[in-house]
Motif scaffolding. Structure first.
Motif, PDB file in Angstrom:
ATOM      1  N   HIS A 194       1.014  -1.351   0.004  1.00  0.00           N
ATOM      2  CA  HIS A 194      -0.136  -0.111   0.023  1.00  0.00           C
ATOM      3  C   HIS A 194       0.806   1.252   0.013  1.00  0.00           C
ATOM      4  O   HIS A 194       0.473   2.275  -0.767  1.00  0.00           O
ATOM      5  CB  HIS A 194      -0.870   0.125   1.157  1.00  0.00           C
ATOM      6  N   ARG A 195       2.040   1.112   0.841  1.00  0.00           N
ATOM      7  CA  ARG A 195       2.921   2.324   0.724  1.00  0.00           C
ATOM      8  C   ARG A 195       3.502   2.696  -0.533  1.00  0.00           C
ATOM      9  O   ARG A 195       3.454   3.707  -1.151  1.00  0.00           O
ATOM     10  CB  ARG A 195       3.961   2.091   1.809  1.00  0.00           C
ATOM     11  N   VAL A 196       4.051   1.456  -1.290  1.00  0.00           N
ATOM     12  CA  VAL A 196       4.538   1.674  -2.614  1.00  0.00           C
ATOM     13  C   VAL A 196       3.308   2.241  -3.491  1.00  0.00           C
ATOM     14  O   VAL A 196       3.890   3.152  -4.296  1.00  0.00           O
ATOM     15  CB  VAL A 196       5.043   0.145  -3.217  1.00  0.00           C
ATOM     16  N   LEU A 201      12.406  -0.858  -8.137  1.00  0.00           N
ATOM     17  CA  LEU A 201      12.973  -1.501  -6.863  1.00  0.00           C
ATOM     18  C   LEU A 201      13.885  -0.857  -6.101  1.00  0.00           C
ATOM     19  O   LEU A 201      13.704  -0.573  -4.839  1.00  0.00           O
ATOM     20  CB  LEU A 201      13.422  -2.988  -6.943  1.00  0.00           C
ATOM     21  N   ALA A 202      14.822  -0.173  -6.750  1.00  0.00           N
ATOM     22  CA  ALA A 202      15.899   0.629  -6.088  1.00  0.00           C
ATOM     23  C   ALA A 202      15.173   1.864  -5.566  1.00  0.00           C
ATOM     24  O   ALA A 202      15.565   2.116  -4.426  1.00  0.00           O
ATOM     25  CB  ALA A 202      16.988   0.925  -6.863  1.00  0.00           C
ATOM     26  N   ALA A 203      14.179   2.283  -6.299  1.00  0.00           N
ATOM     27  CA  ALA A 203      13.600   3.788  -5.751  1.00  0.00           C
ATOM     28  C   ALA A 203      12.528   3.385  -4.711  1.00  0.00           C
ATOM     29  O   ALA A 203      12.505   4.362  -3.670  1.00  0.00           O
ATOM     30  CB  ALA A 203      12.557   4.383  -6.851  1.00  0.00           C
ATOM     31  N   ILE A 204      12.152   2.293  -4.490  1.00  0.00           N
ATOM     32  CA  ILE A 204      11.296   1.869  -3.222  1.00  0.00           C
ATOM     33  C   ILE A 204      12.154   1.773  -1.926  1.00  0.00           C
ATOM     34  O   ILE A 204      11.894   1.887  -1.008  1.00  0.00           O
ATOM     35  CB  ILE A 204      10.506   0.459  -3.460  1.00  0.00           C
ATOM     36  N   VAL A 205      13.198   1.156  -2.242  1.00  0.00           N
ATOM     37  CA  VAL A 205      14.243   0.779  -1.054  1.00  0.00           C
ATOM     38  C   VAL A 205      14.775   2.086  -0.514  1.00  0.00           C
ATOM     39  O   VAL A 205      14.868   2.461   0.799  1.00  0.00           O
ATOM     40  CB  VAL A 205      15.394   0.062  -1.503  1.00  0.00           C
ATOM     41  N   ILE A 206      15.091   3.168  -1.401  1.00  0.00           N
ATOM     42  CA  ILE A 206      15.640   4.364  -0.701  1.00  0.00           C
ATOM     43  C   ILE A 206      14.851   5.485  -0.612  1.00  0.00           C
ATOM     44  O   ILE A 206      14.893   6.629  -0.001  1.00  0.00           O
ATOM     45  CB  ILE A 206      16.693   4.895  -1.910  1.00  0.00           C
ATOM     46  N   LEU A 262      14.613   7.193   2.848  1.00  0.00           N
ATOM     47  CA  LEU A 262      15.712   7.946   3.381  1.00  0.00           C
ATOM     48  C   LEU A 262      16.046   9.223   2.149  1.00  0.00           C
ATOM     49  O   LEU A 262      16.433   9.982   2.848  1.00  0.00           O
ATOM     50  CB  LEU A 262      16.976   6.811   3.351  1.00  0.00           C
ATOM     51  N   LEU A 263      15.806   8.689   1.001  1.00  0.00           N
ATOM     52  CA  LEU A 263      16.298  10.014  -0.034  1.00  0.00           C
ATOM     53  C   LEU A 263      15.020   9.901  -1.103  1.00  0.00           C
ATOM     54  O   LEU A 263      14.967   9.447  -2.003  1.00  0.00           O
ATOM     55  CB  LEU A 263      17.411   9.445  -0.616  1.00  0.00           C
ATOM     56  N   PRO A 264      13.838  10.562  -0.545  1.00  0.00           N
ATOM     57  CA  PRO A 264      12.593  10.570  -1.052  1.00  0.00           C
ATOM     58  C   PRO A 264      12.961  11.397  -2.648  1.00  0.00           C
ATOM     59  O   PRO A 264      12.305  10.875  -3.463  1.00  0.00           O
ATOM     60  CB  PRO A 264      11.789  11.598  -0.272  1.00  0.00           C
ATOM     61  N   GLY A 265      13.633  12.432  -2.732  1.00  0.00           N
ATOM     62  CA  GLY A 265      13.891  12.975  -3.925  1.00  0.00           C
ATOM     63  C   GLY A 265      14.538  12.174  -4.928  1.00  0.00           C
ATOM     64  O   GLY A 265      14.121  12.282  -5.993  1.00  0.00           O
TER      65      GLY A 265
END
Length: 852
Positions: free
Chosen positions: A235-237, A480-485, A488-491
């Motif tokens: 849901h968060r993704v 997947l990389a965007a979901i992981v970070i 911590l690094l939303p931008g």
């Protein structure tokens, strides 16, 4: 010995599960034949050198596994029997108040008018019936229960509701019902396989009240059970994608990352289907397999950087163990639905095989994965995803060494290849391997694709070669990389998401362009189980072509595959019988006439439709394909009301009729009707407006006649006057079929006024007499006068009507006439599709729902 026997043993266990749903004598005979052939071919050959006792013992074991599979699946085919389950406490359609937890992320949908809608899945704990008296302590009147209920309402999802949240909702619920027509997707059975036995409608979002008090912005809540945490992460993704992407990229990215296809536009889905790339959007073995290969290669490379590790640990085995962690994490994000879990388990079996040095026993590993999955969820065998997944994996295991491997070895030795630079040579080999793999897989699963979807994308291998790298190697990994970070690094996460979106956009454009190529895909009738069995036997013989017996069997199978459809055509052409099929199509009408000389005519083709539900593509076409049809001789549109024609655009496109008969109405018709006629003209279909008394078809003494066309100014009066005074219903063509000693009357939607006009003419009155009457205007009170029924004097009454039609809407005269005259009245929404066969002066009737 175990390696040789396990695939055979699992096959017989699966045969037992499949046998449980054999629906006809033909299917039962084929299953029995498959069991016999399997026993002789798969076991007899393996144990030809063994003693007779050993062979008999093995056959007995396989028969035992077949029976175990049959017994194991039976309880899963029916609703739970426990009294505490909600399905056993609800009778018919009831309004109830439910309390429970949101089990899945809300699915965004559109209703039949294109308005936003939402689907929720609630895991129930308590329920309250409306007749329960209460007050301030009304909560004490709730009763405990269990079970999943799927709820739908016309509004966007509530912003404060997440998976695992406890909420209360008021809804009208009942057991799900699909369309009881052969060949049509059984939605109720599909939900039952997911343990969903009840569905319901929520009148308004205000009827939903969240009971949790935790912070709704947190995906981790102490009060939420750990079993809901994967869904909360999904849901968060989904929220992250909603906030940063627009459709169609957002919908496609959701499909690839979290397995949610609900927001993919219908046109985009059609393009992916037509080009054979639909499997890329369904998270399955391919996605998990690519991630396994990627992470396994990364861990191998990292571990081999240390000489000490190379000398002291088994690097491949440690890499296999480490690979399980990120792959399992992706499965959690993807929703842990059955296809994802199936793919994860297959990957786990392969990685465990590496740990125990069993990676070469590929067929045994596949059989082990299938066995565990079928023990856990036996009904998954009936799903297209299970069959296609295992079919593709088995094809890779068998074809690689026999065909693909040999071809690539020859390419390596080719002088034209060896002269190329190493990097180019590697790229060419990868492309050739990918193309050959796609061809091998498509060859193996072609019958399954036709059986489930009646479609084969001829351009599929090329599309896969172009689209898979974009979606699976670019968009998936970057997403997947965007979901992981993101925490911590939303931008940076947003930047990565948009970067990965270029791959999704490119894949969508490629499918849109390729889908426009002529013959990119072909539609085929549903194959019989016998044809599928012969096809796979033919493939097996081709793989063993060097053997003389294999060549003989291959020729035999090929001959039968050619003769079976030809024989069916010959039988339908020379058979002295006619079959009339009244389809269960919801609130509408569609009737297929299968006449002597192989003539097929469809009378009307409309019903409940919407933006994501085409009654022609999803009900009429599957039924026609299930009857072995790929063409229609003609279509008759009795009058231009949408519930009689809105499914015909797809039917005309797919089945290319030679002629279309219409009533010629021009006043007050919907623009969609004019578009339908223009479409038919562009396809070269002959348009005919019959006059009252015209013959539409004749073969000897059999005929299909237009008794009345009010729009031509016949005995009912002037065509324009009829349309202006009584509307389009009274402009309906009135048709009569007389074939093989039986007669059928199809009066469209005429009302009592036109019925009376027909009765005024003695000749027309006498022509009305028929064995079967399709009741005018779906059995409504505006039609079906007693005098009209008496003149027709039918032996059977057929009412084509939807499930939501109240009993009070039907003309009471119908029930009275049925009871008084002893005439059977068949309502399609209850009896399902109804079939009449006239042969040798005898009329027989069959219902699709035998428990009606």
């Amino acid at each position: 010995m175990l390696n040789n026997l396990l695939p055979v043993a699992v096959s017989f266990f699966a045969l037992g599960i499949g046998f449980a749903v054999a629906e006809s004598k033909e299917n039962v005979a084929i299953w029995v034949a498959a069991i016999g052939v399997g026993a002789l071919a798969l076991v007899g050959l393996r144990f030809r050198a063994e003693k007779t006792g050993r062979l008999v013992a093995t056959l007995a074991l396989l028969l035992f596994l077949f029976l175990v599979g049959l017994i194991h699946v039976t309880p899963h085919l029916n609703p739970p029997v426990g009294p505490e389950h909600l399905v056993n406490q609800i009778h018919g359609r009831q309004t109830v108040t439910l309390i429970g937890n949101l089990a899945k992320i809300p699915a965004r949908l559109t209703d039949t008018d294109g308005k936003p809608a939402t689907r929720l899945l609630i895991s129930t704990e308590l329920f309250l019936l409306p007749d329960t008296t209460g007050g301030a302590d009304a909560i004490s009147q709730f009763r405990t229960t269990t079970g999943l209920v799927q709820l739908t309402f016309l509004a966007p999802p509530p912003a404060d509701l997440s998976p695992g949240d406890r909420f209360m909702v008021k809804a009208r619920i009942s057991q799900p019902h699909g369309y009881a027509t052969p060949g049509v997707f059984d939605y109720g059975k599909y939900l039952g396989h997911q343990s969903i036995w009840l569905t319901g409608l929520v009148d308004s979002p205000v009827d939903i009240m969240r009971l949790q008090t935790d912070n709704p912005d947190s995906w981790f809540k102490p009060s939420v059970s750990y079993r809901y945490l994967p869904e909360r992460l999904r849901h968060r993704v989904a929220t992250f994608l909603d906030q940063n992407l627009d459709n169609p990229v957002r919908g496609l990215y959701k499909a690839v990352l979290i397995g949610d296809q609900s927001e993919v536009p219908e046109e985009v889905l059609d393009n992916f289907k037509a080009t054979g790339a639909m499997h890329v959007l369904a998270i399955s073995g391919m996605h998990i397999g690519l991630l396994v290969l990627l992470f396994y290669a990364i861990f191998i490379r990292l571990l081999k950087r240390s000489t000490w590790l190379i000398l002291h640990i088994p690097v491949p085995k440690v890499a296999a163990g480490l690979t399980l962690m990120p792959v399992t994490a992706y499965a959690l994000i993807a929703g842990c639905n059955p296809p994802v879990l199936r793919a994860l388990f297959m990957a786990t079996v392969v990685l465990i095989a590496i740990l125990f040095d069993r990676q070469k026993a590929l067929l045994t590993n596949i059989a082990l994965a299938a066995l565990v999955l079928l023990v856990w969820q036996p009904t998954s065998l009936y799903t297209a995803s299970f069959q296609l997944s295992f079919g593709a994996v088995i094809a890779i295991a068998i074809f690689f060494d026999n065909i693909v491997g040999r071809f690539l070895d020859r390419q390596q030795q080719s002088s034209a290849i060896t002269r190329l630079p190493a990097s180019v040579r590697k790229t060419v080999n990868w492309m050739l391997a990918g193309l050959l793999f796609s061809l091998a897989i498509m060859t193996a699963i072609a019958p399954l694709l036709v059986y489930h979807f009646n479609q084969i994308a001829l351009i599929g291998p090329i599309t896969t070669l172009l689209v898979e790298p974009l979606l699976c190697l670019w968009s998936l990994l970057i997403g997947l990389a965007a979901i992981v970070i993101q925490p911590l690094l939303p931008g940076l996460a947003v930047l990565l998401l948009h970067t990965g979106g270029f791959g999704v956009w490119g894949a969508e454009k490629i499918c849109a362009v390729l889908s426009g190529i002529p013959f990119a895909d072909i539609q085929l009738p549903t194959p019989s189980l016998l044809s599928m069995l012969l096809y796979y036997l033919l493939l097996g013989c081709i793989l063993h072509w060097r053997h003389r017996v294999a060549r003989f069997l291959a020729s035999f199978c090929l001959g039968l595959l050619i003769l079976i459809p030809a024989g069916r055509q010959a039988i339908s052409y020379f058979a002295a019988s006619a079959t009339v099929s009244f389809l269960d199509i919801g609130q509408g009408s569609a009737t297929l006439l299968a006449l002597p000389r192989g003539t097929t005519v469809l009378i009307d083709g409309g019903g409940t439709s919407g933006e994501r539900f085409d009654v022609g593509r999803q009900i009429i076409a599957p039924f026609l394909w299930s009857r072995g049809l790929s063409r229609l001789d003609g279509i008759i549109i009795t009058h231009p009301h949408t519930d009689h024609y809105n499914g015909l655009p797809s039917v005309i496109k797919l089945f290319k009729p030679k002629k279309i008969w219409i009533n010629g109405s021009t006043t007050g018709v919907d623009p969609s009707y004019k578009e339908l006629l223009n479409q038919a003209k562009e396809l070269g279909v002959e348009m005919i407006i019959p006059k009252s008394g015209d013959l539409l078809w004749q073969d000897g003494g059999d005929s299909l006649r237009c008794l009345l066309n009010p729009s031509d100014g016949g005995q009912a009066g002037s065509g324009e006057a009829v349309e202006k005074q009584a509307g389009l219903n009274n402009s309906s063509l009135v048709l009569k079929l007389e074939s093989v000693g039986a007669s059928f009357l199809f009066p469209g939607d005429i009302d009592k006024q036109t019925e009376a006009r027909l009765l005024e003419e003695p000749e027309a009155r006498s022509a009305l007499r028929s064995n079967v009457l399709l009741t005018p205007h779906h059995g409504r009170k505006t039609s079906n006068s007693g005098a009209f029924l008496a003149a027709v004097a039918p032996d059977y009454l057929v009412v084509s009507s939807g499930r939501t039609t109240p009993e009070s809407a039907f003309e009471p005269t119908l029930a009275e006439y049925s009871k008084k005259q002893g005439v059977e009245m068949l309502i399609t929404s209850r009896a399902g599709a109804v079939f009449f066969t006239a042969s040798a002066g005898k009329l027989t009737r069959r219902r699709f729902c035998t428990d009606y």
